[in-house]
Design a protein around this motif. Sequence first.
Motif: not given
Length: 445
Positions: A129-157
């Motif tokens: 939400q805050k950083q305006h130059n982030l192009v690539y984000l790799n969070l693979m295999f980090n024990d993120i569940g449905p709630e964490g997925g919701e937060l990231i997806a909504k931030a991408l709106h």
Amino acid sequence: MCGSRKEAARAGPRFPPPAPTTTPNPSWALADGSAPEVIGHLQENYYNLCMEKSQKINSFILHILQEVDEEIEKGSEGITLNIAGNSRLMPEEKVTGTSACIHLCSSGLDVRYNFVSDVGAYYAARLLQKQHNLVYLNLMFNDIGPEGGELIAKALHKNTTLKYLRMTGNKIENKGGMFFAAMLQINSSLEKLDLGDCDLGMQSVIALATVLTQNQTIKGINLNRPILYGEQEESTVHLGHMLKENHCLVELHMCKHNIKNCGIKQLCDALYLNRSLRYLDVSCNKITRDGMVCLADVLKSNTTLEVLDLSFNRIENAGAKYLSETLASHNRSLRALSVVSNNIEGEGLVALSESMKTNPTFSNVYIWGNKFDEATCVAYSDLIQMDRLKPDNTDVEPFMVDGHVYLAEVSNGLKKHYYWRPTYEEACTNSPNAGFTLVPVGEHL
């Protein structure tokens, strides 16, 4: 231990807990108790964040930031912070959800195989939400569940800069998948999304397929290994319909979708109309020689598909011969084919080698895990010796014992480094990841 960590992460609050008030060492200290030497901009930010949060300074992360600061001073752009938790060079504890490094600004952040969890997903969402130059984000295999997925997806709106996101292996499940489908209706910057091994359900796969009929920016999507029930192949039907309507998607991964011959026919019907897809991965399914009749037929007219991954199916000799006939006489667009572990014997493998002699475009073939006879070994040895098949473009290498030719396996393929990559950058050549080299969708796998 992993189970208890996962339960604690998901049962805890969605927002991060307060920082600990006491630590064994002062907040500015390294893990060994010594004081750090702060030089560059990122190092200074990390140092200040650790002081603010009363955290130990991870010397491995500090070393990575020092290298990045040096690259920035040289004028380099597009630098990714690589803090992979599976690196053998990382001597200390892994990154957790409250680690200060998640707040650092750069054009790319790779924190794969750590313990970010839903708590860290909250911080990752704030970063988006805050950083305006982030192009690539790799969070693979980090024990993120449905709630964490919701937060990231909504931030991408509202995010307009992120182009490549890897959520691979985080169990966001059907609920999280639905939030990502909703996000794709709004976001207009994301180009590559990896939701493989995320335990997506039928509902979210269908939702993603439906949204992609309208989305005009996604060029590559990975939907590997959803949790599907039933034998109707509904997900394949919807993805096939999507391919008929979508004219922007370049790369599609459908590994472990339980695709049978009926399903591959649905995809083939779509490929008659599709003119954008260049990389199709249907590995680890239940496709047999009957499915190859449809695929061989569509390859006679399709002029865009360049990479086809059929690994770990069961096309056998007959299926290999159907493909080789098309490649020899009709198709001039396919560049790479993987038929690893398909129960193909000498007759089918030799037929594929013969098609390479008449098809100048067909440059990469991967055959390990099938049944080699002497004719197969001689055929592929001859292709390599006559320089028709480059050693880097196949997964076998000929050797001779007592006057007989045999084939040994070499570590080349379409996506060998999908789940891991060598510790040293010098080892990262194109030959183990030929699929992504031939059809590049972004700078990262």
